[in-house]
Design a protein around this motif. Sequence first.
Motif, short mmCIF file in Angstrom:
data_model
loop_
_atom_site.label_atom_id
_atom_site.label_comp_id
_atom_site.label_asym_id
_atom_site.label_seq_id
_atom_site.Cartn_x
_atom_site.Cartn_y
_atom_site.Cartn_z
N LEU A 166 -10.49 -3.49 3.07
CA LEU A 166 -10.76 -3.14 1.68
C LEU A 166 -10.84 -4.36 0.78
CD1 LEU A 166 -8.43 -0.11 0.83
CD2 LEU A 166 -10.91 -0.08 1.07
N PRO A 167 -11.53 -4.26 -0.36
CA PRO A 167 -11.43 -5.31 -1.37
C PRO A 167 -9.99 -5.48 -1.85
CG PRO A 167 -13.29 -3.89 -1.83
CD PRO A 167 -12.51 -3.23 -0.73
N ARG A 168 -9.64 -6.68 -2.20
CA ARG A 168 -8.24 -6.99 -2.53
C ARG A 168 -7.72 -6.29 -3.78
NH1 ARG A 168 -8.77 -13.12 -2.16
NH2 ARG A 168 -10.13 -12.40 -0.48
N ASP A 169 -8.59 -5.92 -4.70
CA ASP A 169 -8.14 -5.28 -5.95
C ASP A 169 -8.52 -3.81 -6.01
OD1 ASP A 169 -7.15 -7.76 -6.93
OD2 ASP A 169 -9.20 -8.33 -7.49
N ASP A 170 -8.65 -3.16 -4.84
CA ASP A 170 -9.21 -1.81 -4.78
C ASP A 170 -8.16 -0.73 -4.56
OD1 ASP A 170 -11.59 -0.35 -5.01
OD2 ASP A 170 -11.68 -0.03 -2.85
N SER A 171 -6.88 -1.07 -4.58
CA SER A 171 -5.84 -0.10 -4.21
C SER A 171 -4.93 0.19 -5.40
CB SER A 171 -5.00 -0.63 -3.04
OG SER A 171 -5.81 -0.87 -1.91
N PRO A 172 -4.73 1.47 -5.74
CA PRO A 172 -3.78 1.81 -6.82
C PRO A 172 -2.36 1.44 -6.46
CG PRO A 172 -4.50 3.78 -5.64
CD PRO A 172 -5.34 2.66 -5.14
N GLY A 173 -1.52 1.32 -7.48
CA GLY A 173 -0.16 0.82 -7.29
C GLY A 173 0.69 1.63 -6.33
N TRP A 174 0.51 2.96 -6.30
CA TRP A 174 1.38 3.79 -5.45
C TRP A 174 1.22 3.46 -3.97
CZ3 TRP A 174 -0.65 6.94 -1.71
CH2 TRP A 174 -1.98 7.33 -1.84
N ILE A 175 0.07 2.91 -3.60
CA ILE A 175 -0.15 2.58 -2.19
C ILE A 175 0.84 1.53 -1.71
CG2 ILE A 175 -1.78 1.39 -0.64
CD1 ILE A 175 -4.01 2.94 -1.99
N TRP A 176 1.24 0.61 -2.61
CA TRP A 176 2.14 -0.47 -2.23
C TRP A 176 3.61 -0.09 -2.34
CZ3 TRP A 176 -0.44 -3.92 0.32
CH2 TRP A 176 -1.78 -4.16 0.02
N ASP A 177 3.88 1.12 -2.79
CA ASP A 177 5.25 1.63 -2.91
C ASP A 177 5.74 2.07 -1.53
OD1 ASP A 177 7.62 2.92 -3.45
OD2 ASP A 177 6.76 4.33 -4.90
N ARG A 178 6.77 1.43 -1.00
CA ARG A 178 7.27 1.73 0.33
C ARG A 178 7.71 3.19 0.44
NH1 ARG A 178 9.31 -1.65 4.62
NH2 ARG A 178 8.95 -3.46 3.29
N ALA A 179 8.11 3.82 -0.66
CA ALA A 179 8.58 5.20 -0.63
C ALA A 179 7.46 6.21 -0.84
CB ALA A 179 9.66 5.41 -1.68
N ASN A 180 6.21 5.73 -0.97
CA ASN A 180 5.12 6.67 -1.22
C ASN A 180 3.92 6.38 -0.33
OD1 ASN A 180 3.71 8.80 -2.35
ND2 ASN A 180 4.01 8.14 -4.46
N GLY A 181 3.04 5.47 -0.73
CA GLY A 181 1.91 5.14 0.14
C GLY A 181 2.32 4.32 1.34
N ASN A 182 3.31 3.46 1.15
CA ASN A 182 3.88 2.61 2.20
C ASN A 182 2.87 1.64 2.79
OD1 ASN A 182 5.99 1.58 3.66
ND2 ASN A 182 6.09 3.26 5.13
N GLY A 183 1.98 1.14 1.93
CA GLY A 183 1.12 0.04 2.34
C GLY A 183 -0.30 0.44 2.66
N PRO B 266 3.41 -6.44 -2.02
CA PRO B 266 4.76 -6.03 -1.59
C PRO B 266 4.86 -5.75 -0.09
CG PRO B 266 4.12 -4.86 -3.58
CD PRO B 266 2.90 -5.57 -3.10
N LEU B 267 3.76 -5.33 0.53
CA LEU B 267 3.73 -5.04 1.96
C LEU B 267 2.53 -5.76 2.57
CD1 LEU B 267 4.52 -1.23 1.65
CD2 LEU B 267 6.07 -2.99 2.54
#
Length: 342
Positions: free
Chosen positions: A164-181, A215-216
């Motif tokens: 994916l493009p580096r700036d293409d992911s919403p914040g929740w994806i990087w939350d270990r308790a939600n999207g988890n990367g 974060p991940l």
Amino acid sequence: MSEPSEPRTVVRTGVVGLGFGRCHAKVLSTLAGAELVAVADLDPEGQGIDLEPYAAKLGARGYRDGLRMIREESLDAIVIAVPPRAREKLIAEAAGRGIAVFLEKPFAVDEEHAREMDALCAGFPEVPIMMDFCLRHLPAVTRLRELLDGPLGAPLLVNADLVLPRDDSPGWIWDRANGNGVVNENTCHLFDTLCFLLGEPVRVSAAGGSYLGNPLEDGVGCVITFASGATAVLTGGALGAQAMSTPAALSLCTRSGQARLTGPDHMFGELVWATAADAEPTRESWRLPARWAISENALAHFVASLRDGVRPSPGRAAGVLAVRLAMAVRRSLETGESVPLG
């Protein structure tokens, strides 16, 4: 909704979650055999949506509460496109009413959550629950699957790339308790496509890390071994450039030949293949949907399956397996060791 063995003429649908779910809603509003009845989001303004005129433009009713929508509308099927931790009540409410579920990936946050989600879904055995692993429904991928069962023979060595493009992911994806990367949330597309083509994975070895300070892990290279003896090497993550339009590639050496899938916008649309005996390769191509309509073929399969009274595919087992693969990648990165999937 009636049991999946009973055909229906028009599938009445709803969508919960208007982030990426707005793409599903737009497809369903014009998809043959489907009627978009309602859409819901807790914070439509946060998605840049003025709910009432937005819903009216799609010919649907708008809700700010997905549970209320499920309870008040007469639905045959529902798309659930909210982050993983917000799904349990929606699935339980819909499935408890016999409403078929089209579930956005990832299936769950991690393996423990996947087991909990699997147990929840298992409580409604007559209700179809389909994962939105849309790449396997692209015509180029289904054609390759046919060739592997025919002239090309069994796959032996596979290389796959989807970053994916580096700036293409919403914040929740990087939350270990939600999207988890991003590996769990997006590289899962490659995991599912490889399992669709190669069968059961048995071992994972990975390298990579957080190259851009996310974060991940944001970039990984993986080797996956399959029960058939096939080996797949894949590259995934979120290190790409937006201007490259998320190119996708997958190449195979098989028992009797070779093939390569390519395409833009996160999709495969070109297939080149040949057997070892061919003098020239065969080239095939298909029209790809717009990037926002990447799930068009998967939604068409979902709706057609419900109309015909058959169970859509893939089901929740594919979602569980993709989460297990993502977490095996994480463990391999942390330990430096290969990780069995048994």
